[in-house]
Design an enzyme around this catalytic site. Structure first.
Site, mmCIF file in Angstrom:
data_model
loop_
_atom_site.group_PDB
_atom_site.id
_atom_site.type_symbol
_atom_site.label_atom_id
_atom_site.label_comp_id
_atom_site.label_asym_id
_atom_site.label_seq_id
_atom_site.Cartn_x
_atom_site.Cartn_y
_atom_site.Cartn_z
ATOM 1 N N HIS A 263 0.687 -1.385 0.183
ATOM 2 C CA HIS A 263 0.011 0.017 -0.072
ATOM 3 C C HIS A 263 0.747 1.293 -0.234
ATOM 4 O O HIS A 263 1.764 1.268 0.733
ATOM 5 C CB HIS A 263 -0.891 0.043 1.090
ATOM 6 C CG HIS A 263 -1.891 1.156 1.184
ATOM 7 N ND1 HIS A 263 -3.260 1.256 0.511
ATOM 8 C CD2 HIS A 263 -1.843 2.361 1.882
ATOM 9 C CE1 HIS A 263 -3.730 2.262 0.784
ATOM 10 N NE2 HIS A 263 -3.147 3.067 1.610
ATOM 11 N N HIS A 300 -4.004 5.354 10.648
ATOM 12 C CA HIS A 300 -2.967 6.327 10.813
ATOM 13 C C HIS A 300 -3.464 7.553 11.698
ATOM 14 O O HIS A 300 -4.673 7.841 11.807
ATOM 15 C CB HIS A 300 -2.071 6.849 9.533
ATOM 16 C CG HIS A 300 -2.802 7.540 8.911
ATOM 17 N ND1 HIS A 300 -3.956 7.016 8.051
ATOM 18 C CD2 HIS A 300 -3.173 9.072 8.764
ATOM 19 C CE1 HIS A 300 -4.525 8.081 7.391
ATOM 20 N NE2 HIS A 300 -4.089 9.249 7.515
ATOM 21 N N ASP A 306 -5.734 17.979 9.434
ATOM 22 C CA ASP A 306 -7.332 17.569 9.312
ATOM 23 C C ASP A 306 -7.141 17.035 7.922
ATOM 24 O O ASP A 306 -6.857 17.716 6.799
ATOM 25 C CB ASP A 306 -8.174 18.822 9.209
ATOM 26 C CG ASP A 306 -8.619 19.183 10.640
ATOM 27 O OD1 ASP A 306 -7.963 18.809 11.646
ATOM 28 O OD2 ASP A 306 -9.436 20.017 11.114
ATOM 29 N N HIS A 336 -7.466 7.694 12.436
ATOM 30 C CA HIS A 336 -8.926 7.226 11.734
ATOM 31 C C HIS A 336 -8.006 6.092 10.738
ATOM 32 O O HIS A 336 -6.959 5.810 10.596
ATOM 33 C CB HIS A 336 -9.374 8.356 11.097
ATOM 34 C CG HIS A 336 -8.691 8.814 9.639
ATOM 35 N ND1 HIS A 336 -7.550 9.724 9.620
ATOM 36 C CD2 HIS A 336 -8.778 8.217 8.492
ATOM 37 C CE1 HIS A 336 -7.165 9.655 8.437
ATOM 38 N NE2 HIS A 336 -8.007 9.015 7.848
#
Length: 389
Positions: A263, A300, A306, A336
């Site tokens: 990834h 992560h 943000d 998140h």
């Protein structure tokens, strides 16, 4: 912009006599940024571009903040923003900080009786629905679904839509927007490993030159207010220009994703940057090809930025219950990651058709009253396992 463009008629040298057919002079204007240090273009007008006839007044369009300090993940249902006949009035700021405003808009009509200029911010318009023509004093650009339109601050423009079904995702940046510096050499040319190159960027191709006097309304945005200023000559009276400062278009469909055996992190999707935020494009691509790879992203921590994701099309593999036009906000300070089941579903998958635009800001974003009208207040609980709900 990293490369030179010329359109219309210009003299052999800058700052020299340039006469009209009747012997009178064209009027030169330096259209520049960052004082005399940034990108600029030299424009040549039929009339002096300084002739203000009347200032009719101003009105406030600053975002109305509802949540100033936020540590809660949100989902906003962007298609619930109601259409509006007027282009400027259709714009609804949903997230804001001192560097940028993130705006949703569903304009039904073209700008008929006014011109518009943002004196504070570069504007990045992403066309989610609709097609038409961006008309500017530096030339025109056709646009359609999937196009980014980068409009430098100070550009005078009108926008013409082909029909009433239009959806725009807009970022207003009080910092100049550039292509990512890691994809450019020291001359500014996009390098071989860049996911796009100069031939993918569409420059203005059509210059409208109007030699007209009268009363021409330009709505000018300055420090959160729009000033109605009447000029004595048509704003589109440029006969030619050259330089580096002008609007351009880039289609998200021309972004070539960078993939790997495992990834790849979000920066490989970067499309634009400022010193205050970045913009990334998540496009259809092959998944990771290590035999034991997990295509879904790992969790992560958003410690320093943000993350805003605007979902355009397809099936976003790391999220559950996401539709076109939704926006997710994952604020700085908490981790998140994929929704429950997303990691497992991704194993063995070979490709994705997802299409999304991401904005990562380095300062926290505040939520507006417009945002709260379309907010899913329970989204932050969507990572709970079923037995924990």
């Amino acid at each position: 912009m990293p490369f030179y463009h010329k359109l219309g008629k210009i003299p052999h040298k800058r700052h020299t006599i340039f006469r009209k057919p009747d012997g009178s002079l064209y009027y030169e204007q330096l259209f520049g940024t960052i004082g005399f240090d940034g990108m600029s273009s030299n424009l040549y007008h039929e009339h002096r571009p300084t002739q203000v006839k009347e200032i009719k007044g101003s009105y406030d369009v600053r975002p109305k903040v509802a949540v100033e300090n936020n540590l809660k993940s949100y989902r906003f249902k962007g298609f619930q923003v109601k259409p509006h006949p007027d282009y400027l009035k259709s714009r609804r700021p949903v997230l804001t900080n001192s560097d940028c405003d993130i705006i949703l808009a569903s304009p039904q009509g073209s700008t008929e009786d006014y011109f518009y200029k943002n004196a504070d911010a570069d504007e990045l318009l992403f066309i989610h629905k609709g097609s038409g023509k961006l008309r500017t004093h530096l030339g025109n650009l056709d646009f359609k679904y999937g196009d980014y339109l980068l409009i430098p601050r100070g550009t005078i423009y009108k926008i013409d839509f082909d029909d009433e079904d239009n959806r725009l995702f807009i970022v207003e940046s009080r910092r100049p927007i550039y292509t990512p510096k890691r994809y450019r050499n020291w001359f500014g040319q996009l390098l071989e490993h860049s996911p796009f190159c100069e031939r993918d960027l569409r420059q203005p191709y059509e210059l409208e030159t109007n030699d007209e006097k009268g009363e021409f309304l330009i709505k000018i945005k300055k420090k959160g207010e729009i000033f109605d200023m009447v000029y004595a000559t048509h704003p589109f009276d440029v006969v030619g220009y050259d330089g580096y400062n002008y609007p351009y278009a880039f289609s998200i469909h021309d972004f070539e994703p960078i993939t790997g055996r495992i990834h790849q992190p979000p920066p490989v999707h970067q499309t634009f940057e400022t010193d205050a935020f970045v913009v990334c494009s998540f496009c259809p691509r092959k998944y990771d090809y290590h035999p034991e790879s997990i295509p879904a992203p790992y969790s992560h921590s958003n410690i320093d930025s943000d993350e805003v994701l605007y979902y355009v099309d397809g099936d976003f593999m790391s999220r559950n219950d996401i539709e076109a036009g939704h926006i997710s906000l994952h604020p700085a300070g908490i981790p998140h990651g994929p929704h429950p089941g997303a990691v497992e579903r991704s194993i063995g998958q070979t490709d994705t058709e997802e299409l999304a635009v991401m904005v990562d800001t380095f300062k926290p974003l505040m939520l507006t009253e417009d945002a709260m009208e379309i907010a899913d207040e329970t989204y932050y609980r969507s990572w709970l396992e079923e037995e924990d709900k």
